[in-house]
Design an enzyme around this catalytic site. Structure first.
Site, PDB file in Angstrom:
ATOM      1  N   ARG A   1       0.801  -1.225   0.000  1.00 52.36           N
ATOM      2  CA  ARG A   1       0.000   0.000   0.000  1.00 52.36           C
ATOM      3  C   ARG A   1       0.830   1.270   0.000  1.00 52.36           C
ATOM      4  O   ARG A   1       0.732   2.078  -0.910  1.00 52.36           O
ATOM      5  CB  ARG A   1      -0.946   0.007   1.204  1.00 52.36           C
TER       6      ARG A   1
ATOM      7  N   HIS B   1      -7.344  -3.844  -8.107  1.00 52.93           N
ATOM      8  CA  HIS B   1      -7.194  -3.142  -6.820  1.00 52.93           C
ATOM      9  C   HIS B   1      -8.538  -3.081  -6.105  1.00 52.93           C
ATOM     10  O   HIS B   1      -9.291  -2.116  -6.263  1.00 52.93           O
ATOM     11  CB  HIS B   1      -6.653  -1.731  -7.083  1.00 52.93           C
TER      12      HIS B   1
ATOM     13  N   TYR C   1     -16.374  13.517 -14.552  1.00 49.43           N
ATOM     14  CA  TYR C   1     -16.213  14.709 -15.391  1.00 49.43           C
ATOM     15  C   TYR C   1     -14.860  14.760 -16.095  1.00 49.43           C
ATOM     16  O   TYR C   1     -14.738  15.348 -17.164  1.00 49.43           O
ATOM     17  CB  TYR C   1     -16.370  15.981 -14.554  1.00 49.43           C
TER      18      TYR C   1
END
Length: 812
Positions: free
Chosen positions: A28, A74, A118
Site C-alpha cells: 500500500r 485493486h 467529469y
C-alpha cells in the site's frame, strides 16, 4: 468438528497486527525501489496500458480507468484509486507526470479535482517508458486478487522513476519522503555508475546536484543533501524565489514567482495577509495572488520607506515562504522496507535494468529462433514444392497432411503447420527470396542476442544507449536552484514593530495591557479594572519600548511593549500569570520602561530584612526564555523576605542619597555610592541594623531639600523634612522619627517623597478604600511627632500604602 483454541489476546493481536503491518508496508504505502511505484500506481498504469489508453490515443473518462483498476486489480475504494491517478497528473506534485488529464485535476491552492465522471485521462508519453517491453517477459507476474488474470509484480520502468518523481507515504512503523529529481541528472549518474561501480557519493553528486522540485524554488544546505544521500535521512531548507521591485512614490513590492514543494499557495497568501491585518509586521499594505496560466505570482505591496528586505526575512521565518524538507528515503527492496542511500537506489535500478535487458533479449532470442525454424521449413518446402503438394493432396485432412509431411520429409510439427497454412500466392520465386533474406536477418539477430547474453559489456552497452536515447528525448532544464549554505535570517526589530505610540498600564493585581491612543482618549473614565484593583504604572510609550516589571519576591518579568496584549482601554487586559507562573501572594512593586536594551544605569534594590544592592542594567537584560520564565533579580535570604523597593539610577551622578525607614520608626540616610554593585542572583549587603522583628518599609531617593510623607497603621499622616534626619553611613541603626507610646505605638506602614505640595497623595487601606491627602494642607512635623490622624481605621481600614496619586495622561 471444529477445534477451539485457547490463545492470549496478546498473541492474537501481535500475530494479526504483524500480518496487517506487512500488508500495508508491502502492498500500500511504500514504493518499490525498482520502479518507484506503490501498488495502486502500478495497477493504474498497467490497466490503462492494457486497455490501450495511451498517449497516442484519445482521452477516456477517468471513471472508466478507475473502474477497470478497481474491478480487475485493486479491490479498494474508488476514491483512493482516483486520488492516486490525479496525483500522477499534477505537474506541481510530480516532476514528470505519468498521466495526462483533461478537466479540473486540482490546484496548488489545495482545490479538489472534479469528480471522476467529469475528467478524462490517458497515459503520458513518458509513462509509456515505464511500460515499454512489459510484453516481453521482462518482469514477474502474479495472479490478481480473484485469480482471474495476471498482473505485473513491478513495471520495467525504463527511466529511474523513484528518484525522478519521488514518493511520499506513511505505513505501520515506516514513512517515506523521497523528493523529485531531474531526469537527465539521474540518468547521467547511472551511466557514470555503470562505468565506475566503485564510484563515491561525491562522484555521483557531480551529476545529481540535489532535489529538483516541480515547483522550482531554492534549496539551501549542501551538507543536508549530502547527509541525506549518504544515509537516506537529512534536512534541507526550501526557500521561495522572490524579488523586490521598486514602485513609484518610494514604495516597493515583493514578488514571489516560485514557492516550496507541497506548500498550499492559498494558505500561504492567507497567512501573509493575516500578518498584515494583525500588524505582526509593519509595512505591508496589500497582498495579492496574481497567478494565472502564465505562472505563479504572489505580490506583496509595501508601504513607503519601509525595510523591504527585513519584511521579506520576517516572512521567510514566520510563513511557508521558507520550509524545511526532511529526506526519509525508504522503499521496498527485496520485499523489505529499507532506508536507502543515493548509491543504493542507483545500483538497485541499474541491476534491475540489466535484468530487464537480459530477460527481453532472452525473449527476443527465443522468438527469433522459433521464427527461423519456421522459415527454414518453408524454404525447404518450396525447394520440393511438387512433392509437398502431392503429399498434401493425397492426405485426408489438415492433421493428416501435417502428419504425412513430418513422416515423409522430416519436417517438425511446427514447420508442417506453417507449410499447410501457406497461401498459394506465397509460392512465387519472389517469396523464396524474401524468406532467404529473412533467414539471413534472423541469423544476424540471433547472433546479436547471443552476444548480449554471453557478454556483460555488450549488455551494458545496449542499456547505456537506451538510457542515452531516453535522456535525449525527455531531458529538461533543472528548475530548483541549489545553494550551498543555509541563509541566516536576521530580522530587524524595527520591521516587526510598528513605530506607534500606545498607552501601557500595569495594575496592582497583575493585569497588563496596551491600548491605542484613540481607545484611551475614548474611555479614560473606565480603565477596565475590577473595583478593588488599581493601576501602579500608566504611561504613554512607543510600541518599540521595553517594559521591566519587578515583583516583591525577587522576580523580574520582561515584555517588549509590542508583545503586550493589545486591548481596548475599557477591557481588563491579560494577567501576567497567564504566561509567567507567579505565587498568589506575589505583587509587582516596580515597573520601568526603556527605549532600548543597552542602557548604562543601575537598579537600587532594598529588602525588608535589611539588605541592599545595586545591579547593572546589563545584568538584567532578558534571555531567550523570557516569555515563559521570570528572571531572578534578587536572591532573598528567607522564604518570608520581600523586596520593598526598586529604583532606577540612569547614571552614577544621579545617585545622590537614599532613605530607609523601618516599621518601628527608625530612619537611615546615606549615600547611594556606599551600596556596591552586585549581580542579579545575589542578596546584596546589609542596609540597616534592624532589631527584633523590625523590617524596612520602603526606600526613597532623596536630597537635602526633600520632603517625605509617611503613614502609620493607626491612620496618622506626617510630613517631615529630610534635614531632620542626619546623613550617616550604611548598616547603622538609624534615628527615631516617631514618638514611642506606652501602648498601641505607631508603626510606619509606608512612606514616599513629596515632589509637589499641590499633588495629591493617595493612601490605600486593607479594605480597598482610597483616602486622598493634599500635602499643602498639613504643616511639617518634628522628628518626635506622630503626625495627625487623617484616616478612621475603624471605618476605612488599616493603611497599607502611600504614594503620589496617578493622574490621567496628558496626550496630544
Amino acid at each position: 468438528m471444529s477445534k477451539i483454541e485457547s490463545l492470549t489476546l496478546e498473541d492474537v493481536m501481535g500475530e494479526r497486527f504483524s500480518r496487517y503491518s506487512k500488508s500495508i508496508i508491502q502492498e500500500r504505502a511504500l514504493p518499490d525501489i525498482r520502479d518507484g511505484l506503490k501498488p495502486v500506481q502500478r495497477r493504474i498504469l498497467y490497466a490503462m496500458n492494457k486497455d490501450g489508453n495511451t498517449f497516442d490515443k484519445a482521452f477516456r473518462k477517468s471513471a472508466k480507468s478507475v473502474g477497470n483498476v478497481m474491478g480487475n486489480f485493486h479491490p479498494h475504494g474508488d476514491s483512493s484509486i482516483y486520488e492516486a491517478l490525479v496525483r500522477m497528473s499534477q505537474d506541481w506534485k510530480v516532476r514528470e507526470p505519468l498521466i495526462e488529464m483533461h478537466g479540473n485535476n486540482g490546484s496548488m491552492d489545495g482545490d479538489p479535482p472534479a469528480a471522476m465522471r467529469y475528467t478524462e485521462a490517458r497515459l503520458s508519453k513518458i509513462a509509456s517508458e515505464m511500460l515499454r517491453d512489459i510484453e516481453k517477459d521482462t518482469v514477474d507476474w502474479v495472479l490478481n486478487f480473484d485469480d482471474t488474470e495476471y498482473e505485473p509484480v513491478v513495471l520495467p520502468a525504463r527511466f529511474p522513476n523513484l528518484l525522478v518523481n519521488g514518493s511520499t507515504g506513511i505505513s505501520a512503523g515506516y514513512a517515506t519522503d523521497i523528493p523529485p529529481h531531474n531526469l537527465g541528472e539521474v540518468i547521467d549518474a547511472i551511466l557514470y555508475l555503470q562505468k565506475n561501480p566503485n564510484a563515491t557519493l561525491d562522484d555521483l553528486m557531480q551529476f545529481v546536484k540535489g532535489p529538483d522540485f516541480p515547483t522550482g524554488a531554492i534549496v539551501q544546505g549542501i551538507d543536508g543533501i549530502k547527509k541525506a544521500y549518504e544515509t537516506g535521512h537529512g534536512k534541507i531548507v526550501v526557500r521561495s524565489r522572490t524579488s523586490i521591485e521598486p514602485l513609484k512614490g518610494n514604495k516597493s513590492q515583493i514578488v514571489i514567482t516560485e514557492i516550496p514543494y507541497e506548500v498550499n499557495k492559498a494558505q500561504l497568501v492567507k497567512r501573509i495577509d493575516e500578518i498584515r491585518l494583525n500588524k505582526k509586521v509593519d509595512g505591508i499594505s496589500e497582498v495579492r495572488d496574481q497567478s494565472d496560466r502564465n505562472g505563479l505570482s504572489i505580490v506583496i505591496e509595501l508601504k513607503r520607506d519601509v525595510d523591504s528586505t527585513g519584511i521579506l526575512n520576517y516572512l521567510f521565518k514566520n510563513t511557508d515562504l521558507q520550509v524545511s524538507y526532511n529526506f526519509n528515503m525508504v522503499a521496498i527492496s527485496h520485499m523489505r522496507p529499507e532506508r536507502l542511500s543515493l548509491k543504493k537506489i542507483l545500483v538497485a535500478y541499474l541491476e534491475f535494468q540489466q535484468e530487464v535487458i537480459k530477460k527481453r533479449t532472452q525473449y527476443n532470442l527465443k522468438k527469433a529462433q522459433d521464427r527461423q525454424h519456421i522459415v527454414e521449413g518453408l524454404i525447404h518446402a518450396l525447394s520440393i514444392l511438387d512433392k509437398v503438394i502431392k503429399t498434401i493432396r493425397a492426405s485426408k485432412n489438415r492433421k493428416d497432411a501435417r502428419d504425412n509431411l513430418v513422416k515423409e520429409y522430416g519436417f517438425s510439427e511446427k514447420q508442417s503447420d506453417a507449410i499447410v497454412a501457406l497461401q498459394l500466392y506465397r509460392l512465387t520465386n519472389t517469396d523464396v527470396t524474401e524468406l532467404e533474406n529473412e533467414h539471413k536477418h534472423l541469423s544476424d539477430e540471433i547472433n546479436k542476442f547471443n552476444k548480449i547474453l554471453d557478454n556483460p559489456k555488450e549488455l551494458n552497452r545496449v542499456l547505456a544507449n537506451e538510457l542515452k536515447a531516453l535522456a535525449k528525448t525527455y531531458r529538461n532544464a533543472r528548475r530548483t536552484e541549489i545553494q550551498a549554505e543555509v541563509s541566516d535570517i536576521k530580522i530587524n526589530t524595527d520591521v516587526l514593530v510598528p513605530d506607534e505610540d500606545v498607552v501601557v498600564m500595569v495594575s496592582h493585581d497583575g493585569y497588563i495591557k496596551r491600548s491605542s491612543i484613540r481607545s484611551y482618549k475614548a474611555s479614560t473614565s473606565d480603565d477596565g479594572l475590577k473595583d478593588e484593583d488599581y493601576p501602579i504604572f500608566m504611561e504613554q510609550l512607543n510600541a518599540r519600548d521595553h517594559l521591566f516589571m519587578f515583583t516583591n519576591k525577587g522576580n523580574l518579568i520582561y515584555r517588549p511593549v509590542f508583545e503586550i496584549a493589545d486591548a481596548k482601554w475599557k477591557e481588563t487586559g491579560e494577567h501576567i500569570s497567564q504566561t509567567i507562573g507567579l505565587d498568589p501572594d506575589e505583587e509587582i512593586i516596580g515597573t520601568y520602561a526603556f527605549n532600548s536594551l543597552k542602557e548604562n544605569g543601575t537598579f537600587l534594590i532594598a529588602t525588608d530584612d535589611g539588605h541592599i544592592k545595586q545591579t547593572g542594567f546589563e545584568s538584567l537584560t532578558p534571555g531567550r526564555t523570557y516569555k515563559k520564565h521570570a528572571y531572578t533579580y534578587e536572591k532573598l535570604k528567607t522564604p518570608d523576605s520581600r523586596v520593598v523597593s526598586i529604583e532606577y539610577l540612569p547614571t552614577p551622578e544621579a545617585a545622590g542619597q537614599l532613605l530607609l525607614i523601618s516599621k518601628n520608626g527608625l530612619a537611615l540616610r546615606f549615600d547611594v555610592n556606599a551600596v556596591p554593585v552586585n549581580g542579579g542572583r545575589t542578596t546584596g549587603v546589609k542596609s540597616m541594623g534592624l532589631r527584633g522583628d523590625d523590617k524596612v518599609t520602603n526606600l526613597q531617593l532623596v536630597n537635602e531639600n526633600s520632603v517625605i510623607a509617611l503613614v502609620t497603621q493607626r491612620g496618622s499622616f506626617k510630613k517631615l523634612a529630610i534635614k531632620e534626619i542626619p546623613a550617616t553611613s550604611r548598616a547603622r541603626k538609624g534615628v527615631m522619627i516617631l514618638r514611642e507610646l506606652k501602648s498601641n505605638s505607631h508603626r510606619i506602614v509606608d512612606f514616599c517623597t513629596i515632589e509637589n505640595d499641590d499633588q495629591p497623595l493617595e493612601v490605600r487601606t486593607d479594605h480597598h478604600r482610597i483616602h486622598d491627602i493634599l500635602p499643602a494642607d498639613y504643616s511639617f512635623g518634628g522628628r518626635y511627632s506622630n503626625g495627625s490622624f487623617v484616616i478612621d481605621v475603624d471605618s476605612e481600614g488599616t493603611p497599607v500604602s502611600i504614594r503620589p496619586k496617578l493622574t490621567d495622561l496628558s496626550i496630544d
